[in-house]
Design a protein around this motif. Structure first.
Motif, PDB file in Angstrom:
ATOM      1  N   THR A  26       0.843  -1.182   0.000  1.00  0.00           N
ATOM      2  CA  THR A  26       0.000   0.000   0.000  1.00  0.00           C
ATOM      3  C   THR A  26       0.884   1.239   0.000  1.00  0.00           C
ATOM      4  O   THR A  26       1.934   1.261   0.635  1.00  0.00           O
ATOM      5  N   HIS A  27       0.466   2.229  -0.773  1.00  0.00           N
ATOM      6  CA  HIS A  27       1.154   3.514  -0.761  1.00  0.00           C
ATOM      7  C   HIS A  27       0.294   4.477   0.029  1.00  0.00           C
ATOM      8  O   HIS A  27      -0.863   4.716  -0.301  1.00  0.00           O
ATOM      9  N   GLN A  28       0.860   4.986   1.112  1.00  0.00           N
ATOM     10  CA  GLN A  28       0.176   5.974   1.940  1.00  0.00           C
ATOM     11  C   GLN A  28       0.754   7.330   1.586  1.00  0.00           C
ATOM     12  O   GLN A  28       1.952   7.538   1.700  1.00  0.00           O
ATOM     13  N   SER A  29      -0.080   8.250   1.157  1.00  0.00           N
ATOM     14  CA  SER A  29       0.417   9.545   0.682  1.00  0.00           C
ATOM     15  C   SER A  29       0.656  10.553   1.800  1.00  0.00           C
ATOM     16  O   SER A  29       1.447  11.484   1.621  1.00  0.00           O
ATOM     17  N   GLU A  30       0.001  10.406   2.940  1.00  0.00           N
ATOM     18  CA  GLU A  30       0.203  11.334   4.053  1.00  0.00           C
ATOM     19  C   GLU A  30       0.260  10.552   5.358  1.00  0.00           C
ATOM     20  O   GLU A  30      -0.333   9.482   5.446  1.00  0.00           O
ATOM     21  N   PRO A  31       0.929  11.004   6.407  1.00  0.00           N
ATOM     22  CA  PRO A  31       1.587  12.298   6.520  1.00  0.00           C
ATOM     23  C   PRO A  31       2.891  12.393   5.745  1.00  0.00           C
ATOM     24  O   PRO A  31       3.322  13.462   5.372  1.00  0.00           O
ATOM     25  N   GLU A  32       3.524  11.263   5.481  1.00  0.00           N
ATOM     26  CA  GLU A  32       4.709  11.201   4.620  1.00  0.00           C
ATOM     27  C   GLU A  32       4.454  10.143   3.562  1.00  0.00           C
ATOM     28  O   GLU A  32       4.024   9.038   3.900  1.00  0.00           O
ATOM     29  N   PRO A  33       4.721  10.426   2.297  1.00  0.00           N
ATOM     30  CA  PRO A  33       4.522   9.393   1.272  1.00  0.00           C
ATOM     31  C   PRO A  33       5.456   8.206   1.533  1.00  0.00           C
ATOM     32  O   PRO A  33       6.651   8.399   1.725  1.00  0.00           O
ATOM     33  N   GLU A  34       4.864   6.994   1.568  1.00  0.00           N
ATOM     34  CA  GLU A  34       5.687   5.811   1.776  1.00  0.00           C
ATOM     35  C   GLU A  34       4.925   4.562   1.377  1.00  0.00           C
ATOM     36  O   GLU A  34       3.694   4.529   1.389  1.00  0.00           O
ATOM     37  N   PHE A  35       5.700   3.526   1.037  1.00  0.00           N
ATOM     38  CA  PHE A  35       5.150   2.209   0.765  1.00  0.00           C
ATOM     39  C   PHE A  35       5.208   1.397   2.049  1.00  0.00           C
ATOM     40  O   PHE A  35       6.188   1.473   2.793  1.00  0.00           O
ATOM     41  N   GLN A  36       4.162   0.618   2.287  1.00  0.00           N
ATOM     42  CA  GLN A  36       4.063  -0.164   3.515  1.00  0.00           C
ATOM     43  C   GLN A  36       3.463  -1.534   3.211  1.00  0.00           C
ATOM     44  O   GLN A  36       2.777  -1.701   2.201  1.00  0.00           O
ATOM     45  N   LEU A  37       3.684  -2.468   4.135  1.00  0.00           N
ATOM     46  CA  LEU A  37       2.903  -3.690   4.092  1.00  0.00           C
ATOM     47  C   LEU A  37       1.488  -3.309   4.519  1.00  0.00           C
ATOM     48  O   LEU A  37       1.309  -2.514   5.444  1.00  0.00           O
ATOM     49  N   PRO A  38       0.460  -3.849   3.870  1.00  0.00           N
ATOM     50  CA  PRO A  38      -0.908  -3.551   4.291  1.00  0.00           C
ATOM     51  C   PRO A  38      -1.150  -4.052   5.707  1.00  0.00           C
ATOM     52  O   PRO A  38      -0.740  -5.159   6.061  1.00  0.00           O
ATOM     53  N   GLY A  39      -1.811  -3.254   6.494  1.00  0.00           N
ATOM     54  CA  GLY A  39      -2.130  -3.624   7.860  1.00  0.00           C
ATOM     55  C   GLY A  39      -2.196  -2.404   8.744  1.00  0.00           C
ATOM     56  O   GLY A  39      -2.093  -1.271   8.278  1.00  0.00           O
ATOM     57  N   GLY A  40      -2.358  -2.642  10.023  1.00  0.00           N
ATOM     58  CA  GLY A  40      -2.433  -1.521  10.947  1.00  0.00           C
ATOM     59  C   GLY A  40      -2.801  -1.971  12.341  1.00  0.00           C
ATOM     60  O   GLY A  40      -2.696  -3.146  12.687  1.00  0.00           O
ATOM     61  N   GLY A  41      -3.258  -1.006  13.128  1.00  0.00           N
ATOM     62  CA  GLY A  41      -3.505  -1.204  14.540  1.00  0.00           C
ATOM     63  C   GLY A  41      -4.608  -2.193  14.849  1.00  0.00           C
ATOM     64  O   GLY A  41      -5.605  -2.303  14.133  1.00  0.00           O
ATOM     65  N   ILE A  42      -4.401  -2.908  15.949  1.00  0.00           N
ATOM     66  CA  ILE A  42      -5.390  -3.836  16.476  1.00  0.00           C
ATOM     67  C   ILE A  42      -6.202  -3.059  17.504  1.00  0.00           C
ATOM     68  O   ILE A  42      -5.656  -2.548  18.487  1.00  0.00           O
ATOM     69  N   ASP A  43      -7.497  -2.948  17.278  1.00  0.00           N
ATOM     70  CA  ASP A  43      -8.367  -2.208  18.190  1.00  0.00           C
ATOM     71  C   ASP A  43      -8.554  -2.985  19.485  1.00  0.00           C
ATOM     72  O   ASP A  43      -8.472  -4.221  19.503  1.00  0.00           O
ATOM     73  N   PRO A  44      -8.824  -2.275  20.601  1.00  0.00           N
ATOM     74  CA  PRO A  44      -9.076  -2.974  21.874  1.00  0.00           C
ATOM     75  C   PRO A  44     -10.184  -4.011  21.723  1.00  0.00           C
ATOM     76  O   PRO A  44     -11.236  -3.747  21.136  1.00  0.00           O
ATOM     77  N   GLY A  45      -9.911  -5.224  22.200  1.00  0.00           N
ATOM     78  CA  GLY A  45     -10.873  -6.312  22.124  1.00  0.00           C
ATOM     79  C   GLY A  45     -10.893  -7.047  20.796  1.00  0.00           C
ATOM     80  O   GLY A  45     -11.610  -8.041  20.646  1.00  0.00           O
ATOM     81  N   GLU A  46     -10.126  -6.590  19.825  1.00  0.00           N
ATOM     82  CA  GLU A  46     -10.095  -7.200  18.493  1.00  0.00           C
ATOM     83  C   GLU A  46      -9.000  -8.261  18.443  1.00  0.00           C
ATOM     84  O   GLU A  46      -7.909  -8.072  18.974  1.00  0.00           O
ATOM     85  N   ALA A  47      -9.274  -9.376  17.789  1.00  0.00           N
ATOM     86  CA  ALA A  47      -8.270 -10.424  17.601  1.00  0.00           C
ATOM     87  C   ALA A  47      -7.287  -9.992  16.512  1.00  0.00           C
ATOM     88  O   ALA A  47      -7.677  -9.314  15.555  1.00  0.00           O
ATOM     89  N   PRO A  48      -6.011 -10.368  16.623  1.00  0.00           N
ATOM     90  CA  PRO A  48      -5.032  -9.969  15.618  1.00  0.00           C
ATOM     91  C   PRO A  48      -5.407 -10.368  14.194  1.00  0.00           C
ATOM     92  O   PRO A  48      -5.261  -9.562  13.273  1.00  0.00           O
ATOM     93  N   VAL A  49      -5.889 -11.590  13.977  1.00  0.00           N
ATOM     94  CA  VAL A  49      -6.226 -12.019  12.617  1.00  0.00           C
ATOM     95  C   VAL A  49      -7.456 -11.253  12.106  1.00  0.00           C
ATOM     96  O   VAL A  49      -7.531 -10.902  10.934  1.00  0.00           O
ATOM     97  N   GLY A  50      -8.395 -10.970  12.964  1.00  0.00           N
ATOM     98  CA  GLY A  50      -9.540 -10.148  12.577  1.00  0.00           C
ATOM     99  C   GLY A  50      -9.098  -8.756  12.171  1.00  0.00           C
ATOM    100  O   GLY A  50      -9.569  -8.202  11.167  1.00  0.00           O
ATOM    101  N   ALA A  51      -8.180  -8.179  12.935  1.00  0.00           N
ATOM    102  CA  ALA A  51      -7.634  -6.861  12.593  1.00  0.00           C
ATOM    103  C   ALA A  51      -6.899  -6.917  11.261  1.00  0.00           C
ATOM    104  O   ALA A  51      -6.986  -5.985  10.455  1.00  0.00           O
ATOM    105  N   LEU A  52      -6.164  -8.000  11.026  1.00  0.00           N
ATOM    106  CA  LEU A  52      -5.439  -8.159   9.768  1.00  0.00           C
ATOM    107  C   LEU A  52      -6.399  -8.127   8.581  1.00  0.00           C
ATOM    108  O   LEU A  52      -6.182  -7.387   7.617  1.00  0.00           O
ATOM    109  N   HIS A  53      -7.468  -8.906   8.649  1.00  0.00           N
ATOM    110  CA  HIS A  53      -8.459  -8.921   7.572  1.00  0.00           C
ATOM    111  C   HIS A  53      -9.041  -7.521   7.354  1.00  0.00           C
ATOM    112  O   HIS A  53      -9.137  -7.050   6.215  1.00  0.00           O
TER     113      HIS A  53
END
Length: 145
Positions: free
Chosen positions: A34-61
């Motif tokens: 994924t290319h995120q244009s802000e706050p700094e343009p960069e390429f990343q592996l898709p993914g992100g934060g796990i919300d409270p009470g959320e399972a890691p694999v659920g957050a991944l999906h």
């Protein structure tokens, strides 16, 4: 002990623990990033934060879908690393605990729903050095055949 990538923590800063789940997504020799244009343009592996009470694999999906528009199948955990960073979008210093998975991209439902993100397919040998942090590069490089 979890391996650290990037700068060591600064003693004068209080870090907020921020667990996240990220995916290495391969199709042949191509990698979906994924290319995120802000706050700094960069390429990343898709993914992100796990919300409270959320399972890691659920957050991944959820995160992969939000950042790429794709659903995924067969996530397999590759490992975990941590890094200490400032997250300008949240105005906080974070100790990110990054769990990395290898998964298969399944169906593209539509464009990314996360603002300022674009799904990009590219040859893995080009994508890996373009990833914004060394931890992502490390795990992604172990998925190229």
């Amino acid at each position: 002990m979890i391996r650290r990538f990037g700068h060591p923590p600064k003693a004068e800063i209080q870090y907020t623990l921020r667990p996240g789940a990220y995916a290495v997504l391969m199709r042949g020799n191509d990698m979906l990033v994924t290319h995120q244009s802000e706050p700094e343009p960069e390429f990343q592996l898709p993914g992100g934060g796990i919300d409270p009470g959320e399972a890691p694999v659920g957050a991944l999906h959820r995160e992969v879908y939000e950042e790429t528009g794709y659903t995924i199948t067969k996530p397999t955990r590759l490992g975990t690393y941590r890094r200490f960073v400032f997250m300008p979008e949240y105005d906080m210093w974070a100790e990110k605990i990054c769990s990395i998975y290898l998964a298969r991209p399944a169906h593209r439902i539509g464009p990314p729903t996360e603002p300022m993100h674009e799904a990009c397919w590219m040859p893995a040998d080009i994508a890996i050095p373009m990833l914004a942090n060394a931890g992502d590069q490390h795990f992604a490089s172990h998925c190229v055949y």
